[in-house]
Scaffold this motif. Structure first.
Motif, PDB file in Angstrom:
ATOM      1  N   THR A   1       0.875  -1.178   0.000  1.00 57.07           N
ATOM      2  CA  THR A   1       0.000   0.000   0.000  1.00 57.07           C
ATOM      3  C   THR A   1       0.910   1.225   0.000  1.00 57.07           C
ATOM      4  OG1 THR A   1      -0.075   0.050   2.411  1.00 57.07           O
ATOM      5  CG2 THR A   1      -1.884  -1.093   1.300  1.00 57.07           C
ATOM      6  N   GLY A   2       0.371   2.360  -0.471  1.00 60.57           N
ATOM      7  CA  GLY A   2       1.190   3.575  -0.521  1.00 60.57           C
ATOM      8  C   GLY A   2       0.343   4.821  -0.346  1.00 60.57           C
ATOM      9  N   LYS A   3       1.033   5.973  -0.229  1.00 57.59           N
ATOM     10  CA  LYS A   3       0.321   7.228   0.028  1.00 57.59           C
ATOM     11  C   LYS A   3      -0.100   7.931  -1.258  1.00 57.59           C
ATOM     12  CE  LYS A   3       2.440   8.161   4.510  1.00 57.59           C
ATOM     13  NZ  LYS A   3       3.822   7.715   4.662  1.00 57.59           N
ATOM     14  N   VAL A   4       0.524   7.548  -2.375  1.00 60.27           N
ATOM     15  CA  VAL A   4       0.235   8.237  -3.638  1.00 60.27           C
ATOM     16  C   VAL A   4      -0.653   7.337  -4.509  1.00 60.27           C
ATOM     17  CG1 VAL A   4       1.298   9.442  -5.591  1.00 60.27           C
ATOM     18  CG2 VAL A   4       2.575   9.188  -3.449  1.00 60.27           C
ATOM     19  N   SER A   5      -1.709   7.920  -5.063  1.00 57.51           N
ATOM     20  CA  SER A   5      -2.635   7.111  -5.878  1.00 57.51           C
ATOM     21  C   SER A   5      -2.028   6.795  -7.247  1.00 57.51           C
ATOM     22  CB  SER A   5      -3.957   7.857  -6.065  1.00 57.51           C
ATOM     23  OG  SER A   5      -3.757   8.967  -6.920  1.00 57.51           O
TER      24      SER A   5
ATOM     25  N   SER B   1       6.008   7.292  -7.234  1.00 53.31           N
ATOM     26  CA  SER B   1       5.360   7.232  -5.918  1.00 53.31           C
ATOM     27  C   SER B   1       6.376   7.291  -4.777  1.00 53.31           C
ATOM     28  CB  SER B   1       4.463   6.003  -5.800  1.00 53.31           C
ATOM     29  OG  SER B   1       5.158   4.937  -5.222  1.00 53.31           O
TER      30      SER B   1
END
Ligand code: FMN
Length: 218
Positions: A34-38, A183
């Motif tokens: 999972t990450g913070k940037v879409s 990202s």
């Protein structure tokens, strides 16, 4: 040879093989899923970046980039990028020049164990740049990922059409590296202009190099 000598010999052999394993095989940090940037944001911001800061790349970021390219994401061996008939013809090589706690050298990524196997020691970025027709992005980047192909794996199944599939597949992998770089706040560029013979000789590989992707902090 008496019993004590035999036991001693076994210990020596064990010690040697453990040292060789430690020297040549490096476990990468577990990748994030999972990450913070879409995805939309990475697509909107993706650009080819050819200038990088002189800071080193972390092992975490290097591991994440390699996982994005060819990481295992399914129990049956499925990967982050699709592959025609699951033939997985691509191999990733890493030219590390300035990666935290990683000796400068040439490495091969092993997807199944998420490890790096050392191929040879030493900073070969200058030579890599020469093989890439003097492109400075490659000389300056802390790390460069080379995507190479063993066409026979896909041709075995699909004949001559397999060649087209391999070229399509390298595009998937290259884009994954672009988006993952974005990202992570890193920059990369897909390099197709290189002297194939020089590059193969430098990396001492039998596979065909298709893309060279330097990565560094923007
Ligand atoms: C097959 C291919 C080969 C490329 N080869 C190089 C190259 O050798 N050197 C380079 O700096 N950029 C190379 N590029 C990057 C393009 O120059 C870049 O994608 C183009 O200028 C569009 O810019 P953008 O990626 O920022 O959208 C290549 C791109 C592709 C798709």
């Amino acid at each position: 040879m008496n019993c004590t000598s035999k036991i001693l010999l076994i210990f020596v052999l064990l010690a040697v093989s453990t040292t060789a394993e430690n020297k040549t095989s490096i476990q990468l940090p577990s990748p994030e899923t999972t990450g913070k940037v879409s995805v939309e944001e990475t697509l909107a911001k993706r650009r080819s970046i050819r200038n990088y800061q002189s800071t080193s790349l972390s092992m975490k970021d290097l591991g994440q980039l390699l996982w994005s390219a060819q990481g295992i994401t399914a129990k049956w061996g499925g990967r982050t990028a699709p592959s025609a008939g699951t033939t997985y013809p691509l191999e990733l090589y890493v030219v590390a020049g300035n990666v935290e706690s990683l000796e400068a050298g040439l490495y091969r990524y092993v997807p199944v164990s998420h490890k790096l196997n050392m191929v040879s020691k030493g900073d070969i970025r200058d030579k890599l740049s020469i093989a890439c027709l003097g492109q400075q992005s490659v000389r300056k980047a802390p790390v460069t990922i080379i995507i190479a192909a063993d066409f026979s794996r896909t041709k075995k199944r699909y004949g001559e059409r397999g060649i087209i599939y391999v070229y399509i597949e390298v595009g998937h992998v290259g884009e994954n590296i672009y988006l993952q770089s974005e990202s992570l706040g890193l920059g990369t560029v897909a390099i197709g202009a290189f002297n194939e013979k020089l590059l193969k000789e430098l990396l001492k590989i039998n596979e065909e190099p298709l893309y060279v992707m330097p990565v560094g902090k923007k």
